[in-house]
Design a protein around this motif. Structure first.
Motif, PDB file in Angstrom:
ATOM      1  N   LYS A   3       4.280  65.435  22.736  1.00  0.00           N
ATOM      2  CA  LYS A   3       5.102  66.056  21.690  1.00  0.00           C
ATOM      3  C   LYS A   3       6.187  65.087  21.215  1.00  0.00           C
ATOM      4  O   LYS A   3       6.468  64.990  20.023  1.00  0.00           O
ATOM      5  CB  LYS A   3       5.730  67.349  22.216  1.00  0.00           C
ATOM      6  N   LEU A   4       6.771  64.362  22.144  1.00  0.00           N
ATOM      7  CA  LEU A   4       7.804  63.391  21.788  1.00  0.00           C
ATOM      8  C   LEU A   4       7.217  62.268  20.945  1.00  0.00           C
ATOM      9  O   LEU A   4       7.812  61.837  19.961  1.00  0.00           O
ATOM     10  CB  LEU A   4       8.471  62.831  23.045  1.00  0.00           C
ATOM     11  N   MET A   5       6.031  61.792  21.313  1.00  0.00           N
ATOM     12  CA  MET A   5       5.369  60.738  20.530  1.00  0.00           C
ATOM     13  C   MET A   5       5.040  61.236  19.129  1.00  0.00           C
ATOM     14  O   MET A   5       5.201  60.504  18.153  1.00  0.00           O
ATOM     15  CB  MET A   5       4.084  60.273  21.231  1.00  0.00           C
ATOM     16  N   ASP A   6       4.597  62.481  19.022  1.00  0.00           N
ATOM     17  CA  ASP A   6       4.299  63.052  17.706  1.00  0.00           C
ATOM     18  C   ASP A   6       5.554  63.097  16.843  1.00  0.00           C
ATOM     19  O   ASP A   6       5.508  62.816  15.655  1.00  0.00           O
ATOM     20  CB  ASP A   6       3.714  64.462  17.843  1.00  0.00           C
ATOM     21  N   GLY A   7       6.683  63.443  17.456  1.00  0.00           N
ATOM     22  CA  GLY A   7       7.944  63.472  16.726  1.00  0.00           C
ATOM     23  C   GLY A   7       8.317  62.104  16.199  1.00  0.00           C
ATOM     24  O   GLY A   7       8.769  61.964  15.062  1.00  0.00           O
ATOM     25  N   LEU A   8       8.100  61.082  17.001  1.00  0.00           N
ATOM     26  CA  LEU A   8       8.391  59.718  16.552  1.00  0.00           C
ATOM     27  C   LEU A   8       7.463  59.308  15.415  1.00  0.00           C
ATOM     28  O   LEU A   8       7.904  58.733  14.424  1.00  0.00           O
ATOM     29  CB  LEU A   8       8.245  58.725  17.711  1.00  0.00           C
ATOM     30  N   ARG A   9       6.195  59.615  15.561  1.00  0.00           N
ATOM     31  CA  ARG A   9       5.225  59.259  14.509  1.00  0.00           C
ATOM     32  C   ARG A   9       5.546  59.967  13.197  1.00  0.00           C
ATOM     33  O   ARG A   9       5.423  59.381  12.129  1.00  0.00           O
ATOM     34  CB  ARG A   9       3.816  59.589  14.965  1.00  0.00           C
ATOM     35  N   ASN A  10       5.943  61.211  13.284  1.00  0.00           N
ATOM     36  CA  ASN A  10       6.274  61.973  12.078  1.00  0.00           C
ATOM     37  C   ASN A  10       7.491  61.399  11.362  1.00  0.00           C
ATOM     38  O   ASN A  10       7.611  61.510  10.152  1.00  0.00           O
ATOM     39  CB  ASN A  10       6.512  63.450  12.408  1.00  0.00           C
ATOM     40  N   ASN A  11       8.398  60.799  12.104  1.00  0.00           N
ATOM     41  CA  ASN A  11       9.606  60.216  11.514  1.00  0.00           C
ATOM     42  C   ASN A  11       9.360  58.870  10.852  1.00  0.00           C
ATOM     43  O   ASN A  11      10.162  58.426  10.038  1.00  0.00           O
ATOM     44  CB  ASN A  11      10.700  60.056  12.570  1.00  0.00           C
ATOM     45  N   GLU A  12       8.283  58.198  11.210  1.00  0.00           N
ATOM     46  CA  GLU A  12       8.021  56.841  10.711  1.00  0.00           C
ATOM     47  C   GLU A  12       8.049  56.744   9.190  1.00  0.00           C
ATOM     48  O   GLU A  12       8.507  55.767   8.633  1.00  0.00           O
ATOM     49  CB  GLU A  12       6.681  56.317  11.234  1.00  0.00           C
ATOM     50  N   ALA A  13       7.522  57.743   8.499  1.00  0.00           N
ATOM     51  CA  ALA A  13       7.420  57.689   7.038  1.00  0.00           C
ATOM     52  C   ALA A  13       8.674  58.213   6.337  1.00  0.00           C
ATOM     53  O   ALA A  13       8.742  58.199   5.113  1.00  0.00           O
ATOM     54  CB  ALA A  13       6.206  58.488   6.575  1.00  0.00           C
ATOM     55  N   LYS A  14       9.658  58.637   7.097  1.00  0.00           N
ATOM     56  CA  LYS A  14      10.860  59.229   6.513  1.00  0.00           C
ATOM     57  C   LYS A  14      12.000  58.221   6.420  1.00  0.00           C
ATOM     58  O   LYS A  14      11.988  57.169   7.041  1.00  0.00           O
ATOM     59  CB  LYS A  14      11.312  60.419   7.360  1.00  0.00           C
ATOM     60  N   ILE A  15      12.973  58.603   5.625  1.00  0.00           N
ATOM     61  CA  ILE A  15      14.232  57.869   5.520  1.00  0.00           C
ATOM     62  C   ILE A  15      15.338  58.876   5.818  1.00  0.00           C
ATOM     63  O   ILE A  15      15.349  59.962   5.262  1.00  0.00           O
ATOM     64  CB  ILE A  15      14.422  57.270   4.110  1.00  0.00           C
ATOM     65  N   PHE A  16      16.249  58.523   6.707  1.00  0.00           N
ATOM     66  CA  PHE A  16      17.324  59.422   7.100  1.00  0.00           C
ATOM     67  C   PHE A  16      18.666  58.879   6.646  1.00  0.00           C
ATOM     68  O   PHE A  16      19.022  57.749   6.970  1.00  0.00           O
ATOM     69  CB  PHE A  16      17.351  59.594   8.625  1.00  0.00           C
ATOM     70  N   ARG A  17      19.408  59.674   5.920  1.00  0.00           N
ATOM     71  CA  ARG A  17      20.777  59.333   5.546  1.00  0.00           C
ATOM     72  C   ARG A  17      21.685  59.926   6.628  1.00  0.00           C
ATOM     73  O   ARG A  17      21.828  61.128   6.735  1.00  0.00           O
ATOM     74  CB  ARG A  17      21.122  59.911   4.185  1.00  0.00           C
ATOM     75  N   LEU A  18      22.255  59.042   7.442  1.00  0.00           N
ATOM     76  CA  LEU A  18      23.056  59.500   8.569  1.00  0.00           C
ATOM     77  C   LEU A  18      24.466  59.887   8.149  1.00  0.00           C
ATOM     78  O   LEU A  18      25.082  60.744   8.738  1.00  0.00           O
ATOM     79  CB  LEU A  18      23.099  58.430   9.657  1.00  0.00           C
ATOM     80  N   ASP A  19      24.990  59.231   7.168  1.00  0.00           N
ATOM     81  CA  ASP A  19      26.238  59.612   6.526  1.00  0.00           C
ATOM     82  C   ASP A  19      26.259  58.904   5.183  1.00  0.00           C
ATOM     83  O   ASP A  19      25.247  58.369   4.751  1.00  0.00           O
ATOM     84  CB  ASP A  19      27.469  59.314   7.394  1.00  0.00           C
ATOM     85  N   ASN A  20      27.387  58.881   4.521  1.00  0.00           N
ATOM     86  CA  ASN A  20      27.445  58.284   3.184  1.00  0.00           C
ATOM     87  C   ASN A  20      27.198  56.787   3.177  1.00  0.00           C
ATOM     88  O   ASN A  20      26.891  56.209   2.154  1.00  0.00           O
ATOM     89  CB  ASN A  20      28.806  58.565   2.540  1.00  0.00           C
ATOM     90  N   ASN A  21      27.332  56.155   4.317  1.00  0.00           N
ATOM     91  CA  ASN A  21      27.257  54.699   4.349  1.00  0.00           C
ATOM     92  C   ASN A  21      26.108  54.115   5.162  1.00  0.00           C
ATOM     93  O   ASN A  21      25.922  52.908   5.171  1.00  0.00           O
ATOM     94  CB  ASN A  21      28.571  54.126   4.891  1.00  0.00           C
ATOM     95  N   VAL A  22      25.345  54.950   5.873  1.00  0.00           N
ATOM     96  CA  VAL A  22      24.305  54.428   6.755  1.00  0.00           C
ATOM     97  C   VAL A  22      22.989  55.176   6.546  1.00  0.00           C
ATOM     98  O   VAL A  22      22.959  56.397   6.495  1.00  0.00           O
ATOM     99  CB  VAL A  22      24.727  54.538   8.236  1.00  0.00           C
TER     100      VAL A  22
END
Length: 81
Positions: A3-22
């Protein structure tokens, strides 16, 4: 662990805005600042951040997965660091 590996794989194609600058780019395993500075993440930092963004909150699961080479044997300071 699957399940953890699936979560990592699912995130690969995404872009995450962690805050306004990162921005976190999982596919490139890096953080990018607003001024386009790039910070490459270590394998452990990449795994840790990816798991948190995938919604994993169980401390022991995170430790076991991020520090799998140490068989989950890691100090509290490493986890909180």
């Amino acid at each position: 662990m699957d399940k953890l590996m699936d979560g990592l794989r699912n995130n690969e194609a995404k872009i995450f805005r962690l805050d306004n600058n990162v921005t976190f780019l999982p596919a490139k395993r890096c953080l990018v600042t607003k001024s386009n500075n790039i910070v490459e993440l270590s394998e452990n930092s990449y795994r840790f951040l990816s798991l948190l963004l995938a919604g994993e909150t169980d401390k022991q699961k995170i430790i076991d997965f991020v520090w799998q080479e140490q068989n989950g044997s890691v100090s509290e300071s490493s986890y909180y660091g």
